[in-house]
Enzyme design. Structure first.
Site, mmCIF file in Angstrom:
data_model
loop_
_atom_site.group_PDB
_atom_site.id
_atom_site.type_symbol
_atom_site.label_atom_id
_atom_site.label_comp_id
_atom_site.label_asym_id
_atom_site.label_seq_id
_atom_site.Cartn_x
_atom_site.Cartn_y
_atom_site.Cartn_z
ATOM 1 N N GLY A 104 67.600 11.403 4.349
ATOM 2 C CA GLY A 104 66.615 12.299 3.769
ATOM 3 C C GLY A 104 66.174 13.376 4.736
ATOM 4 O O GLY A 104 66.849 13.679 5.727
ATOM 5 N N ASP A 105 64.992 13.949 4.479
ATOM 6 C CA ASP A 105 64.482 15.029 5.313
ATOM 7 C C ASP A 105 64.223 14.579 6.746
ATOM 8 O O ASP A 105 64.384 15.362 7.688
ATOM 9 C CB ASP A 105 63.194 15.592 4.705
ATOM 10 N N GLY A 147 67.934 9.884 0.941
ATOM 11 C CA GLY A 147 66.645 9.431 1.454
ATOM 12 C C GLY A 147 65.576 9.435 0.392
ATOM 13 O O GLY A 147 65.828 9.719 -0.783
ATOM 14 N N THR A 149 62.936 11.450 0.491
ATOM 15 C CA THR A 149 62.568 12.845 0.252
ATOM 16 C C THR A 149 63.754 13.735 0.599
ATOM 17 O O THR A 149 64.356 13.595 1.658
ATOM 18 C CB THR A 149 61.351 13.255 1.103
#
Length: 452
Positions: A104-105, A147, A149
């Site tokens: 993710g982020d 993920g 986000t």
């Protein structure tokens, strides 16, 4: 389909065509693109999201890379910042055409920090200096969303589909992106590519970190709690406004594939990058200073769009024009602030309120007002009114019962250790394996429901 059927005859073939195209596009288009990668360094986060990162890569992405004749070195991370540290000190980057993160982020942030820091070390650039212009990274970064986000993937591709992202990597797409460096006095803190948030978003993140055991639901609960608490913070915001044809946060010009504003910024950067650095340092009179009480101070370097907020926090923010959109939400009633928050989910203009100010800036600074109180006076007043007892119930208030003087900065989902910060935007510091959001987004494909 039998002859004479009244059902649309083009739907089924088109659906199959869409599926076959997704499987074969990697092999067909790879030959046509001279900038396609031949060797990649892949980092997989096995813990992020629903812990399906390795499964997503093995089943959906690795076969595409194989059919496109791309060699890969895969590293499954074992701890936090494993990928960042490996990129900074150990990886032989000359062997690769790009770096891919599966996660993710947070995983992307690790890769980005490691790659940017490694580039500055090799170029002899001091990251702690606000005046130094950072050296752009030579390797592109690919994002395979896996993920909890995926804001950056939404802002650069338009969806969080791993196969779509893999095809962008195979084809060799290139999307430049700005990066903000965040400093405290003469000390570098972090890089940011999406959101810097003080006040509301900082408080939500701080409270949610205490509730990690609750899983993703902690963000909703912390959001409601922070909204009801309704803290505001005093301070001074100074910023250097953007110049030239970079647009404004209210112009409704969304950053799309082949964005003319970002292309113009790239040309300006090549022509006058030295002039920009001199003018930023010398022209102190150009700085604007705003003092006040704020519920939120946000800096959006991209739209920050996601499924819950399709337009994003700043719909007209650009990926690569060398600016960030500074959003100041002044103290207002809970009802007004709720209206502002709801606009992120259903309106084009996020700033249509008198208590919201927005500016497109190249640099900004924030200095909090450190509130002080006389303990004896406050204790006497608290004893007389019963506030001392109430303030002891709320662990977030000091014993004197006054409003907390400081919030925390939310930097791409990480808490910053300092409140007073200076931020500078570095134009097109990194490049992604992406091409920006198409006019018709990927998730608007009429055959997207079809699956193998």
């Amino acid at each position: 389909m039998a002859e004479g059927s009244s059902e649309p005859s083009g739907l089924l073939p088109a659906c199959f065509h869409s599926i076959l195209r997704r499987e074969n596009e990697a092999a067909l288009l790879a030959v046509q693109q001279p900038n396609r990668p031949k060797s990649l360094l892949v980092y997989i986060n096995p813990y992020g999201g629903k812990q399906r990162g390795k499964q997503i890569y093995d089943h959906k992405v690795a076969p595409i890379f194989s059919r496109a004749s791309i060699s890969t070195d895969v590293i499954v991370t074992e701890r936090a910042n494993h990928a960042r540290d490996h990129l900074k000190t150990e990886a032989d980057l000359k062997k690769y055409d790009g770096v891919v993160c599966v996660g993710g982020d947070g995983m992307f942030s690790e890769i980005m920090h490691g790659l940017v820091s490694r580039t500055q070390q090799e170029a002899g650039v001091d990251e702690n200096s606000m005046e130094d212009t950072l050296t752009p990274c030579g390797l592109r970064i690919g994002i395979i969303p896996a993920g909890s986000t995926d804001c950056i993937c939404y802002a650069t591709v338009g969806s969080n589909d791993p196969v779509t992202s893999a095809l962008h990597i195979v084809v060799g797409d290139s999307q430049p992106m700005d990066v903000c460096s965040v400093h405290n006095e003469d000390r570098f803190l972090r890089y940011s590519v999406s959101l810097l948030g003080y006040g509301f978003y900082g408080d939500v993140l701080t409270d949610s970190e205490r509730k990690r055991w609750m899983g993703p639901a902690r963000y909703d609960i912390s959001g409601v709690k922070t909204f009801l608490t309704h803290h505001y913070y005093e301070g001074t915001v100074s910023f250097l406004p953007a110049e030239g044809d970079v647009g404004t946060p209210r112009d409704n010009m969304q950053c799309r594939s082949g964005c003319s504003i970002c292309r113009q910024s790239s040309s300006d950067k090549l022509v006058s990058k030295n002039e920009d650095s001199v003018s930023d340092a010398d022209c102190q009179d150009a700085w604007t200073v705003i003092r006040g009480k704020f519920l939120a101070i946000n800096a959006a370097s991209m739209s920050c769009a996601c499924p819950r907020s399709p337009k994003g926090l700043s719909p007209s923010a650009h990926l690569a024009n060398g600016t960030t959109d500074l959003i100041l939400v002044r103290k207002c009633s809970r009802i007004d602030f709720l209206r502002h928050l709801l606009r992120h989910t259903n309106k084009d203009d996020q700033f249509d309120h008198s208590f919201v100010e927005v500016y497109r800036v190249k640099q900004f600074r924030f200095t909090p007002r450190y509130q002080e109180c006389d303990s004896e006076v406050d204790l006497r007043e608290s004893a007389a009114t019963g506030k001392q007892f109430l303030s002891q119930i709320c662990r977030e208030h000091r014993a004197c019962g006054c409003i907390p003087s400081q919030s925390n900065w939310n930097c791409d989902g990480e808490i910053l250790p300092h409140t007073a910060i200076q931020v500078r935007v570095h134009c097109q510091l990194i490049k992604l394996f992406a091409r920006g959001i198409e006019e018709q987004s990927v998730f608007e494909d009429p055959y997207a429901h079809c699956a193998i």
